[in-house]
Design a protein around this motif. Sequence first.
Motif, PDB file in Angstrom:
ATOM      1  N   LEU A   1       0.817  -1.217   0.000  1.00 29.15           N
ATOM      2  CA  LEU A   1       0.000   0.000   0.000  1.00 29.15           C
ATOM      3  C   LEU A   1       0.851   1.268   0.000  1.00 29.15           C
ATOM      4  O   LEU A   1       0.452   2.289  -0.568  1.00 29.15           O
ATOM      5  CB  LEU A   1      -0.934  -0.003   1.217  1.00 29.15           C
ATOM      6  CG  LEU A   1      -2.039  -1.072   1.214  1.00 29.15           C
ATOM      7  CD1 LEU A   1      -2.853  -0.995   2.489  1.00 29.15           C
ATOM      8  CD2 LEU A   1      -2.942  -0.903  -0.007  1.00 29.15           C
ATOM      9  N   SER A   2       2.001   1.203   0.650  1.00 26.52           N
ATOM     10  CA  SER A   2       2.862   2.398   0.722  1.00 26.52           C
ATOM     11  C   SER A   2       3.857   2.467  -0.427  1.00 26.52           C
ATOM     12  O   SER A   2       4.692   3.365  -0.461  1.00 26.52           O
ATOM     13  CB  SER A   2       3.614   2.404   2.054  1.00 26.52           C
ATOM     14  OG  SER A   2       4.444   1.256   2.169  1.00 26.52           O
ATOM     15  N   PHE A   3       3.758   1.528  -1.366  1.00 29.29           N
ATOM     16  CA  PHE A   3       4.687   1.499  -2.507  1.00 29.29           C
ATOM     17  C   PHE A   3       4.737   2.824  -3.267  1.00 29.29           C
ATOM     18  O   PHE A   3       5.828   3.288  -3.626  1.00 29.29           O
ATOM     19  CB  PHE A   3       4.305   0.346  -3.447  1.00 29.29           C
ATOM     20  CG  PHE A   3       5.166   0.252  -4.670  1.00 29.29           C
ATOM     21  CD1 PHE A   3       6.403  -0.383  -4.620  1.00 29.29           C
ATOM     22  CD2 PHE A   3       4.749   0.796  -5.878  1.00 29.29           C
ATOM     23  CE1 PHE A   3       7.200  -0.476  -5.747  1.00 29.29           C
ATOM     24  CE2 PHE A   3       5.552   0.717  -7.005  1.00 29.29           C
ATOM     25  CZ  PHE A   3       6.772   0.077  -6.940  1.00 29.29           C
ATOM     26  N   PRO A   4       3.601   3.472  -3.554  1.00 32.50           N
ATOM     27  CA  PRO A   4       3.671   4.759  -4.284  1.00 32.50           C
ATOM     28  C   PRO A   4       4.431   5.845  -3.538  1.00 32.50           C
ATOM     29  O   PRO A   4       4.817   6.852  -4.135  1.00 32.50           O
ATOM     30  CB  PRO A   4       2.183   5.134  -4.461  1.00 32.50           C
ATOM     31  CG  PRO A   4       1.441   3.856  -4.339  1.00 32.50           C
ATOM     32  CD  PRO A   4       2.212   3.056  -3.319  1.00 32.50           C
ATOM     33  N   ILE A   5       4.624   5.667  -2.250  1.00 29.45           N
ATOM     34  CA  ILE A   5       5.335   6.681  -1.465  1.00 29.45           C
ATOM     35  C   ILE A   5       6.826   6.354  -1.368  1.00 29.45           C
ATOM     36  O   ILE A   5       7.673   7.181  -1.712  1.00 29.45           O
ATOM     37  CB  ILE A   5       4.727   6.799  -0.054  1.00 29.45           C
ATOM     38  CG1 ILE A   5       3.260   7.242  -0.143  1.00 29.45           C
ATOM     39  CG2 ILE A   5       5.535   7.773   0.801  1.00 29.45           C
ATOM     40  CD1 ILE A   5       2.557   7.277   1.193  1.00 29.45           C
ATOM     41  N   TRP A   6       7.138   5.135  -0.900  1.00 35.21           N
ATOM     42  CA  TRP A   6       8.540   4.840  -0.624  1.00 35.21           C
ATOM     43  C   TRP A   6       9.349   4.546  -1.892  1.00 35.21           C
ATOM     44  O   TRP A   6      10.557   4.811  -1.923  1.00 35.21           O
ATOM     45  CB  TRP A   6       8.672   3.689   0.375  1.00 35.21           C
ATOM     46  CG  TRP A   6       8.145   2.346  -0.055  1.00 35.21           C
ATOM     47  CD1 TRP A   6       6.966   1.789   0.293  1.00 35.21           C
ATOM     48  CD2 TRP A   6       8.816   1.377  -0.888  1.00 35.21           C
ATOM     49  NE1 TRP A   6       6.824   0.551  -0.268  1.00 35.21           N
ATOM     50  CE2 TRP A   6       7.954   0.262  -0.989  1.00 35.21           C
ATOM     51  CE3 TRP A   6      10.045   1.342  -1.539  1.00 35.21           C
ATOM     52  CZ2 TRP A   6       8.282  -0.873  -1.732  1.00 35.21           C
ATOM     53  CZ3 TRP A   6      10.374   0.210  -2.273  1.00 35.21           C
ATOM     54  CH2 TRP A   6       9.497  -0.881  -2.377  1.00 35.21           C
TER      55      TRP A   6
END
Length: 204
Positions: A90-95
């Motif tokens: 879920l946090s892939f687009p951020i990190w």
Amino acid sequence: MNKSQFLFELRARLNGLMQDELEERIAFYSEMIDDRLEEGLTEEEAVEQIGNVDDIAAQIMGEIPLSKIVRNKVNQKKNINAGMVLLLVLSFPIWFPLLITALCLLFTFYIVIWVFVFTFFVVDLAFIFASIACLVHAPVTIFSASVGGGFLSLGCALFMAGLAILLFFGSIGFFKGAVSISASPISRFKSWIMRRGANNESYS
């Protein structure tokens, strides 16, 4: 520092290694100390001859490929829970963009450093060729045109040769510094992985 203290400190600094590799390193330095004890040295003298614990630990980490350290840590964390996997997805687009940006900045930093190193050596080479050209030109000018002009060329040759020598030593120093700076982030990353492994083991 005696043998026990030295091995304890070394073990603490290498606690992130795989157990078999850690024991192999500890056994190696234990045997090295024992060899010096057989030669008649005290434990303190033997440890002093071997060197500083921090330097030895840094050297060992430098010898271990980063891929091996990462692979070991991944193998140790195969039991990662589903919640962590979901969080990563879920946090892939951020990190992921942040990771790419950091890698690009690091790569650019390396490029700039080594361009400076290359420029130093190119300028030094230019001074060397200029010195040779003036040195060749000096006798030709003395015998065919002007004695004063010939000696001026000779002076320029010596001046540029001196600059070339100074710049050469400066370039060597800059090269060593660039190598050290380039290796530092990798060593720090290795240390961070190993410390995380040690901390996770201590909490478990």
